[in-house]
Design a protein around this motif. Structure first.
Motif, PDB file in Angstrom:
ATOM      1  N   LEU A  30       0.828  -1.204   0.000  1.00 22.55           N
ATOM      2  CA  LEU A  30       0.000   0.000   0.000  1.00 22.55           C
ATOM      3  C   LEU A  30       0.862   1.254   0.000  1.00 22.55           C
ATOM      4  N   VAL A  34       0.969   4.121  -2.940  1.00 18.46           N
ATOM      5  CA  VAL A  34       0.706   5.533  -2.652  1.00 18.46           C
ATOM      6  C   VAL A  34       1.889   6.387  -3.109  1.00 18.46           C
ATOM      7  N   ILE A  39      -2.366   4.717  -6.130  1.00 16.17           N
ATOM      8  CA  ILE A  39      -3.537   4.792  -5.255  1.00 16.17           C
ATOM      9  C   ILE A  39      -3.501   6.127  -4.521  1.00 16.17           C
ATOM     10  N   ASP A  40      -4.652   6.736  -4.382  1.00 18.14           N
ATOM     11  CA  ASP A  40      -4.775   7.973  -3.613  1.00 18.14           C
ATOM     12  C   ASP A  40      -5.509   7.641  -2.323  1.00 18.14           C
ATOM     13  N   THR A  41      -4.825   7.788  -1.189  1.00 19.42           N
ATOM     14  CA  THR A  41      -5.428   7.423   0.099  1.00 19.42           C
ATOM     15  C   THR A  41      -5.815   8.644   0.934  1.00 19.42           C
ATOM     16  N   ARG A  45      -6.660   7.339   4.734  1.00 23.01           N
ATOM     17  CA  ARG A  45      -5.282   7.220   5.213  1.00 23.01           C
ATOM     18  C   ARG A  45      -5.158   6.267   6.397  1.00 23.01           C
ATOM     19  N   HIS A  48      -3.527   2.588   6.023  1.00 22.02           N
ATOM     20  CA  HIS A  48      -2.078   2.402   6.159  1.00 22.02           C
ATOM     21  C   HIS A  48      -1.696   2.347   7.637  1.00 22.02           C
TER      22      HIS A  48
END
Length: 128
Positions: A30, A34, A39-41, A45, A48
């Motif tokens: 992950l 990112v 991937i846009d977390t 967030r 993670h």
């Protein structure tokens, strides 16, 4: 079961070592996704962070196998192989997430996590 076959079996804590490695692998995957902007977390967030906590908890539980798991020698060897991973895992929250140090320190734990899994899963050989 003879004495030799008991001594050559993997530790009964092997699933904990595999769980720690799986949580670590998922967290690294992950984090890498990112960092590569695959991937846009921004909106989640916490995933993670949850994986990081899962990695720390399962690593701690796997290290505790040195005390309770059987066979004792294989469990201790696996726990001692995994134990150095605690230092980089403990340092990660204090390094900042937007520097090169964060992923570099995270990768330092990898060989110890792999060594713990290998020692826990591979039957111990007789040493004479």
């Amino acid at each position: 079961m003879t004495w030799t076959s008991r001594r050559r079996r993997p530790t009964d804590a092997a699933p904990l070592f595999v769980a720690a490695a799986s949580a670590y692998g998922a967290n690294v995957a992950l984090g890498t996704a990112v960092a590569a902007r695959v991937i846009d977390t921004r909106n989640f967030r916490w995933v993670h962070h949850a994986l990081y906590i899962a990695t720390c908890v399962t690593t701690g539980l796997a290290v505790s196998a040195a005390v309770w798991a059987r066979p004792r020698r294989a469990s201790r060897r696996a726990a001692l192989a995994l134990l150095p991973a605690a230092a980089p895992l403990a340092a990660i929250p204090y390094l900042g997430t937007h520097s090169r140090r964060h992923p570099l320190v995270a990768v330092v734990a990898a060989p110890f996590i792999v060594a713990g899994v290998v020692c826990a899963r591979v039957p111990s050989a007789d040493r004479k």
